[in-house]
Design a protein around this motif. Sequence first.
Motif, PDB file in Angstrom:
ATOM      1  N   ALA A 195      38.225  51.502  51.467  1.00 46.28           N
ATOM      2  CA  ALA A 195      39.633  51.170  51.282  1.00 46.28           C
ATOM      3  C   ALA A 195      39.859  49.662  51.419  1.00 46.28           C
ATOM      4  O   ALA A 195      40.631  49.060  50.660  1.00 46.28           O
ATOM      5  CB  ALA A 195      40.488  51.925  52.294  1.00 46.28           C
ATOM      6  N   THR A 196      39.172  49.039  52.378  1.00 40.80           N
ATOM      7  CA  THR A 196      39.295  47.592  52.564  1.00 40.80           C
ATOM      8  C   THR A 196      38.795  46.844  51.335  1.00 40.80           C
ATOM      9  O   THR A 196      39.428  45.881  50.871  1.00 40.80           O
ATOM     10  CB  THR A 196      38.501  47.145  53.804  1.00 40.80           C
ATOM     11  N   ILE A 197      37.671  47.287  50.802  1.00 42.23           N
ATOM     12  CA  ILE A 197      37.119  46.662  49.589  1.00 42.23           C
ATOM     13  C   ILE A 197      38.091  46.815  48.430  1.00 42.23           C
ATOM     14  O   ILE A 197      38.326  45.879  47.653  1.00 42.23           O
ATOM     15  CB  ILE A 197      35.753  47.282  49.247  1.00 42.23           C
ATOM     16  N   GLY A 198      38.681  47.999  48.305  1.00 40.18           N
ATOM     17  CA  GLY A 198      39.648  48.228  47.230  1.00 40.18           C
ATOM     18  C   GLY A 198      40.868  47.330  47.354  1.00 40.18           C
ATOM     19  O   GLY A 198      41.361  46.792  46.349  1.00 40.18           O
ATOM     20  N   LEU A 199      41.348  47.138  48.570  1.00 41.08           N
ATOM     21  CA  LEU A 199      42.505  46.260  48.783  1.00 41.08           C
ATOM     22  C   LEU A 199      42.159  44.811  48.450  1.00 41.08           C
ATOM     23  O   LEU A 199      42.962  44.089  47.849  1.00 41.08           O
ATOM     24  CB  LEU A 199      42.974  46.374  50.231  1.00 41.08           C
ATOM     25  N   GLY A 200      40.954  44.379  48.826  1.00 46.78           N
ATOM     26  CA  GLY A 200      40.533  43.018  48.485  1.00 46.78           C
ATOM     27  C   GLY A 200      40.413  42.826  46.987  1.00 46.78           C
ATOM     28  O   GLY A 200      40.832  41.789  46.448  1.00 46.78           O
ATOM     29  N   ALA A 201      39.854  43.818  46.292  1.00 43.28           N
ATOM     30  CA  ALA A 201      39.723  43.730  44.835  1.00 43.28           C
ATOM     31  C   ALA A 201      41.091  43.716  44.164  1.00 43.28           C
ATOM     32  O   ALA A 201      41.317  42.984  43.188  1.00 43.28           O
ATOM     33  CB  ALA A 201      38.883  44.900  44.323  1.00 43.28           C
ATOM     34  N   ALA A 202      42.024  44.513  44.689  1.00 42.91           N
ATOM     35  CA  ALA A 202      43.377  44.529  44.132  1.00 42.91           C
ATOM     36  C   ALA A 202      44.056  43.175  44.314  1.00 42.91           C
ATOM     37  O   ALA A 202      44.752  42.682  43.412  1.00 42.91           O
ATOM     38  CB  ALA A 202      44.193  45.629  44.799  1.00 42.91           C
ATOM     39  N   PHE A 203      43.851  42.555  45.472  1.00 41.95           N
ATOM     40  CA  PHE A 203      44.402  41.215  45.709  1.00 41.95           C
ATOM     41  C   PHE A 203      43.912  40.240  44.643  1.00 41.95           C
ATOM     42  O   PHE A 203      44.700  39.477  44.067  1.00 41.95           O
ATOM     43  CB  PHE A 203      44.001  40.730  47.097  1.00 41.95           C
ATOM     44  N   LEU A 204      42.613  40.252  44.388  1.00 41.23           N
ATOM     45  CA  LEU A 204      42.047  39.325  43.401  1.00 41.23           C
ATOM     46  C   LEU A 204      42.588  39.603  42.007  1.00 41.23           C
ATOM     47  O   LEU A 204      42.862  38.671  41.236  1.00 41.23           O
ATOM     48  CB  LEU A 204      40.521  39.440  43.409  1.00 41.23           C
ATOM     49  N   LEU A 205      42.763  40.871  41.674  1.00 41.98           N
ATOM     50  CA  LEU A 205      43.311  41.227  40.363  1.00 41.98           C
ATOM     51  C   LEU A 205      44.721  40.678  40.200  1.00 41.98           C
ATOM     52  O   LEU A 205      45.053  40.065  39.168  1.00 41.98           O
ATOM     53  CB  LEU A 205      43.313  42.745  40.198  1.00 41.98           C
ATOM     54  N   PHE A 206      45.558  40.847  41.209  1.00 44.90           N
ATOM     55  CA  PHE A 206      46.933  40.356  41.123  1.00 44.90           C
ATOM     56  C   PHE A 206      46.983  38.827  41.141  1.00 44.90           C
ATOM     57  O   PHE A 206      47.876  38.233  40.527  1.00 44.90           O
ATOM     58  CB  PHE A 206      47.767  40.936  42.263  1.00 44.90           C
ATOM     59  N   GLN A 207      46.024  38.200  41.810  1.00 44.70           N
ATOM     60  CA  GLN A 207      46.003  36.739  41.801  1.00 44.70           C
ATOM     61  C   GLN A 207      45.639  36.217  40.409  1.00 44.70           C
ATOM     62  O   GLN A 207      46.210  35.225  39.953  1.00 44.70           O
ATOM     63  CB  GLN A 207      45.016  36.201  42.835  1.00 44.70           C
ATOM     64  N   VAL A 208      44.718  36.887  39.736  1.00 46.51           N
ATOM     65  CA  VAL A 208      44.395  36.508  38.360  1.00 46.51           C
ATOM     66  C   VAL A 208      45.626  36.670  37.471  1.00 46.51           C
ATOM     67  O   VAL A 208      45.924  35.805  36.632  1.00 46.51           O
ATOM     68  CB  VAL A 208      43.223  37.366  37.826  1.00 46.51           C
ATOM     69  N   MET A 209      46.352  37.760  37.631  1.00 43.76           N
ATOM     70  CA  MET A 209      47.576  37.976  36.860  1.00 43.76           C
ATOM     71  C   MET A 209      48.592  36.872  37.143  1.00 43.76           C
ATOM     72  O   MET A 209      49.268  36.374  36.230  1.00 43.76           O
ATOM     73  CB  MET A 209      48.165  39.343  37.196  1.00 43.76           C
ATOM     74  N   GLU A 210      48.697  36.470  38.389  1.00 42.98           N
ATOM     75  CA  GLU A 210      49.609  35.395  38.779  1.00 42.98           C
ATOM     76  C   GLU A 210      49.212  34.084  38.120  1.00 42.98           C
ATOM     77  O   GLU A 210      50.070  33.344  37.605  1.00 42.98           O
ATOM     78  CB  GLU A 210      49.606  35.255  40.291  1.00 42.98           C
ATOM     79  N   TYR A 211      47.922  33.774  38.103  1.00 47.98           N
ATOM     80  CA  TYR A 211      47.444  32.539  37.490  1.00 47.98           C
ATOM     81  C   TYR A 211      47.712  32.535  35.985  1.00 47.98           C
ATOM     82  O   TYR A 211      48.104  31.508  35.405  1.00 47.98           O
ATOM     83  CB  TYR A 211      45.952  32.365  37.749  1.00 47.98           C
ATOM     84  N   ILE A 212      47.479  33.655  35.339  1.00 47.46           N
ATOM     85  CA  ILE A 212      47.724  33.740  33.896  1.00 47.46           C
ATOM     86  C   ILE A 212      49.203  33.493  33.597  1.00 47.46           C
ATOM     87  O   ILE A 212      49.565  32.745  32.682  1.00 47.46           O
ATOM     88  CB  ILE A 212      47.281  35.106  33.355  1.00 47.46           C
TER      89      ILE A 212
END
Length: 293
Positions: A195-212
């Motif tokens: 679950a922790t790994i999934g939350l970290g991966a989700a954070f990175l995904l949303f940060q990429v979306m934010e950068y775009i």
Amino acid sequence: MSTANYYVPAQSRWPIFASLALFMLALGAGTLINGLRTDSGGVGLVILLSGALLMGLILVGWFGNVIKESRTGLYSEQMDRSFRWGMMWFIFSEVMFFAAFFGTLFYVRTLAVPWLGGEGEKGVSNMLWQGFQAQWPLMTTPDMEQFPGPQAIIEPWHLPLLNTVLLISSSFTVTIAHHALKADRRPRVVLWLAATIGLGAAFLLFQVMEYIEAYQEMGLTLHAGIYGATFFVLTGFHGLHVTLGTLMLSIIWLRVLKGHFEPDNHFGFEAVAWYWHFVDVVWIGLFLFVYIL
């Protein structure tokens, strides 16, 4: 060798290779950032990716050696204390790393911008930029044609708030996993660590979306004045740390699946948990001082 003795590792090639990889990372990043508008940007990207690949291979080999030494019982209590002190000093160095960038942000917002606006003893700096108005974030630059300022700033109460919730939640899940490991409840460790790994991966995904969104719709880039530079340096380095932390958690998760770690002997797990909590605390500071204030 008896575990009562202090284990001294044999000479290793990994430190010198790691130094070379770090040099390539720094050289590639600097060349890329300074050459985004020239042909040297492509060269910088190649050097950066080569350094990242080399560092990844080094970490696999180096950590593999440490895991093997640990599993064969070579480490004593003294070695365990050495690891703990080493990790604490490493995290302290990371604290100072981010403190330098937070200090830069403080200097710009509290001192440099008001000076340019005509305040204080250095108010004469206003002559360098006629008509400048002291405000934060800076939406204009002295040369709007070559370095245009951003058209808008990122709203903190959407993706940034969501990412804050994700990271704070991940601190709780990794803590639950840690307590489950100390209670020797491995299925719970596997579940909550995943679950922790999934939350970290989700954070990175949303940060990429934010950068775009920032690049394509807001004109918020590294070249968008001091606001764009400080924003991407702080959030970008933090994202790099989240990426590293997620990889470390993934390795620990695989080790748990293989039966590694004992309820009273699992510093590898603890070290990664410490690092992850540090990353979460840094993000809270970023959310407050970069996005909200």
